[in-house]
Design a protein around this motif. Structure first.
Motif, PDB file in Angstrom:
ATOM      1  N   LEU A 223       0.883  -1.254  -0.002  1.00  0.00           N
ATOM      2  CA  LEU A 223      -0.035  -0.078  -0.002  1.00  0.00           C
ATOM      3  C   LEU A 223       0.929   1.304  -0.058  1.00  0.00           C
ATOM      4  N   PRO A 224       1.066   1.788  -1.001  1.00  0.00           N
ATOM      5  CA  PRO A 224       2.103   2.815  -1.476  1.00  0.00           C
ATOM      6  C   PRO A 224       1.783   4.164  -0.698  1.00  0.00           C
ATOM      7  N   GLU A 225       0.476   4.200  -0.446  1.00  0.00           N
ATOM      8  CA  GLU A 225      -0.168   5.647  -0.170  1.00  0.00           C
ATOM      9  C   GLU A 225      -0.509   5.456   1.675  1.00  0.00           C
ATOM     10  N   GLY A 226      -0.213   4.309   2.061  1.00  0.00           N
ATOM     11  CA  GLY A 226      -0.436   4.094   3.601  1.00  0.00           C
ATOM     12  C   GLY A 226      -1.729   3.466   3.590  1.00  0.00           C
ATOM     13  N   LYS A 227      -2.359   3.803   4.850  1.00  0.00           N
ATOM     14  CA  LYS A 227      -3.695   3.200   5.362  1.00  0.00           C
ATOM     15  C   LYS A 227      -4.697   3.807   4.806  1.00  0.00           C
ATOM     16  N   THR A 228      -4.760   5.178   4.632  1.00  0.00           N
ATOM     17  CA  THR A 228      -5.743   5.921   4.076  1.00  0.00           C
ATOM     18  C   THR A 228      -5.962   5.988   2.468  1.00  0.00           C
ATOM     19  N   GLY A 229      -4.869   5.570   2.011  1.00  0.00           N
ATOM     20  CA  GLY A 229      -4.674   5.369   0.480  1.00  0.00           C
ATOM     21  C   GLY A 229      -5.714   4.406  -0.321  1.00  0.00           C
ATOM     22  N   ILE A 303      -0.035  -9.596   5.761  1.00  0.00           N
ATOM     23  CA  ILE A 303       1.091  -8.829   5.742  1.00  0.00           C
ATOM     24  C   ILE A 303       0.781  -7.564   4.920  1.00  0.00           C
ATOM     25  N   ASN A 304       0.586  -6.556   5.411  1.00  0.00           N
ATOM     26  CA  ASN A 304       0.470  -5.071   4.823  1.00  0.00           C
ATOM     27  C   ASN A 304       2.042  -4.231   4.924  1.00  0.00           C
ATOM     28  N   ILE A 305       2.390  -3.917   3.946  1.00  0.00           N
ATOM     29  CA  ILE A 305       3.671  -3.076   3.483  1.00  0.00           C
ATOM     30  C   ILE A 305       3.468  -1.630   3.114  1.00  0.00           C
ATOM     31  N   TYR A 306       3.735  -0.689   4.082  1.00  0.00           N
ATOM     32  CA  TYR A 306       3.621   0.568   3.679  1.00  0.00           C
ATOM     33  C   TYR A 306       5.016   1.216   3.486  1.00  0.00           C
ATOM     34  N   PRO A 307       5.006   2.466   3.155  1.00  0.00           N
ATOM     35  CA  PRO A 307       6.171   2.956   2.756  1.00  0.00           C
ATOM     36  C   PRO A 307       7.095   3.065   4.011  1.00  0.00           C
ATOM     37  N   LYS A 309       6.542   1.215   7.267  1.00  0.00           N
ATOM     38  CA  LYS A 309       6.501  -0.097   7.871  1.00  0.00           C
ATOM     39  C   LYS A 309       5.853  -1.216   7.233  1.00  0.00           C
ATOM     40  N   MET A 310       5.706  -2.081   8.003  1.00  0.00           N
ATOM     41  CA  MET A 310       5.103  -3.559   7.677  1.00  0.00           C
ATOM     42  C   MET A 310       4.332  -3.910   8.782  1.00  0.00           C
ATOM     43  N   GLU A 311       3.123  -4.362   8.628  1.00  0.00           N
ATOM     44  CA  GLU A 311       2.212  -4.923   9.621  1.00  0.00           C
ATOM     45  C   GLU A 311       2.161  -6.394   9.405  1.00  0.00           C
ATOM     46  N   VAL A 312       2.315  -7.374  10.473  1.00  0.00           N
ATOM     47  CA  VAL A 312       1.947  -8.738  10.121  1.00  0.00           C
ATOM     48  C   VAL A 312       0.596  -8.955  11.070  1.00  0.00           C
TER      49      VAL A 312
END
Length: 466
Positions: A223-229, A303-307, A309-312
């Protein structure tokens, strides 16, 4: 002063934890102690320490550890899940560190005798003790992996993966106790029963586990724009058995875990490192696979990958006493929601830091200069957040002055207030010390009225104002 090593933490916490110290390698006593812990609540065994100070063990090497592993795997029945390794206290002293998990198949025997751990001692179990073992369950242990999978038959399992597991298991036990036949091996570990295939066998070894269990999926999203993208650049959906899935996740991050460069605060040297430390990533994925609540049919591993950070994310809550304030890992007895799945991962060499995995993850990110990983639990799910950037923590002039000019290695909150001639409030002092702790200049020790702080070696950047 340095942070306490894990051995030192065990010494410090010996009254709260199940910890046994042995000064010498006494094989019979070691095996009795392991058996006792298996039959009660698990614990730690430190060999080469009196409980007060180190005691040198001559010629300590990995051969001794391997022989001890073989003894454990051949003389304690059924085969237990026990972690044995050489560790140190950061001061040049080495020990044998053994982590014993509460057994999921109690009662366990050594030389045909039952032992329990009671009152800080190991003793022979009587009939009442054995009866309690048989009737008492672990509140964190799920029965899901032992439930029969509908319509699954032996031919649905991957023989190659089972064969690899048998080979690794025989190496560990020197081939003396475990069956080589696939059906007998699965039956020994309660993954099958009279031809019935259990859920644990499906998730571990099935060729197409999603055919029987939808919750086996792992979803990786970028998700290159983060959680709100609204943009999702890449989605990887993995529906293989756990061993193949783990390899596919590893391969994904080999392709998509770039090297990044950064400059230190104190000099102009550029350092290059992986965006996310690979060893910590492996441990994080194994933890999610082994500890998740598979009984939640909607609970994929996400697994969510942001600019930055990463969430598992996995279903199942982490016990409250293991992580404090999101980032502080306390010495603890490991608890396994899926003990058979964990045992298979251990046999395959993918749980080398049994009981230390969270600490390994945290230390790898701290070493890389990133923010500490954070563990949070909400609505039955655990989220591990891994940051790929350092957290910028700004110190005010008051904090800088204290770090530059206070010479004592240890101090209390009251000492901090006195340094400023009681010109600050208790709340301000607490906030300052919390920031200095988070920034890595001091380390908090103790609790409540016994809280104190120690000065760490981290130095202020040269351009810090006075």
């Amino acid at each position: 002063m340095e942070n306490l090593s894990f051995i030192q933490e065990l010494v410090k916490s010996k009254k709260e934890l199940n910890v046994t110290f042995l000064e010498t390698i006494n094989q019979e006593q070691i095996l009795k102690t392991i058996c006792g812990y298996l039959n009660t609540e698990g614990g730690w065994l430190v060999i080469g320490h009196s409980g007060k100070q180190p005691v040198a063990i001559n010629n300590l090497d990995n051969n001794i550890v391997e022989k001890l592993k073989a003894e454990v795997n051949t003389k304690i029945n059924p085969q237990p899940l026990v972690y044995i390794a050489i560790d140190d206290d950061g001061a040049g002293n080495q020990f044998i560190l053994i982590n014993i998990l509460k057994g999921s198949r109690q009662p366990y025997t050594f030389s045909n005798d039952f032992y329990i751990y009671e009152g800080k001692e190991v003793k022979l179990a009587n009939q009442d003790d054995i009866s309690v073992m048989l009737r008492t369950s672990n509140k964190y242990t799920s029965t899901w992996e032992k439930i029969t999978a509908i319509d699954c038959v032996l031919s649905d399992l991957n023989e190659d993966e089972i064969g690899k597991t048998i080979n690794e298991a025989n190496k560990m036990s020197k081939g003396e106790t475990l069956p080589n036949n696939i059906e007998a091996f699965l039956n020994y570990f309660q993954l099958t029963d009279y031809g019935n295939i259990k859920n644990g066998a499906v998730i571990l070894f099935a060729n197409t586990p999603a055919r029987f269990l939808q919750q086996c999926r792992i979803r990786i999203s970028v998700l290159p724009e983060g959680k709100t993208g609204n943009v999702i650049n890449d989605i990887e959906l993995i529906e293989d058995n756990l061993f193949v899935a783990f390899k596919r996740v590893q391969d994904y991050f080999k392709r998509n875990n770039p090297l990044i460069s950064k400059f230190d605060n104190n000099d102009w040297d550029r350092r290059t490192a992986l965006r996310f430390p690979s060893e910590a990533l492996d441990e994080a994925i194994v933890n999610a696979m082994v500890h998740r609540d598979y009984g939640d049919v909607s609970g994929d591993i996400t697994i969510n990958i942001y600019p930055d950070k990463m969430e598992v994310i996995n279903s199942g809550e982490i016990p409250d006493d293991i992580v404090q304030r999101k980032t502080t890992i306390k010495p603890h007895h490991s608890v396994l929601r899926n003990p058979t799945i964990a045992h298979m991962f251990y046999l395959r060499g993918k749980m080398e830091k049994l009981g230390r995995g969270l600490t390994l993850i945290s230390n790898q990110f701290i070493k890389a200069g990133y923010r500490k990983p954070e563990w949070t639990t909400q609505s039955g799910y655990t989220t591990l957040t891994l940051y790929s950037v350092a957290k910028e923590i700004k110190l005010n002039k008051r904090m800088v002055s204290f770090i530059k000019n206070y010479s004592e290695p240890m101090f209390t909150r009251k000492d901090y207030e006195l340094f400023f001639e009681n010109d600050i409030s208790e709340k301000t002092a607490r906030n300052d010390l919390s920031t200095l702790d988070e920034a890595g200049y001091i380390s908090q020790k103790g609790k409540g009225s016994n809280t104190f702080y120690s000065r760490l070696k981290k130095q202020l950047p040269e351009n810090t104002g006075s």
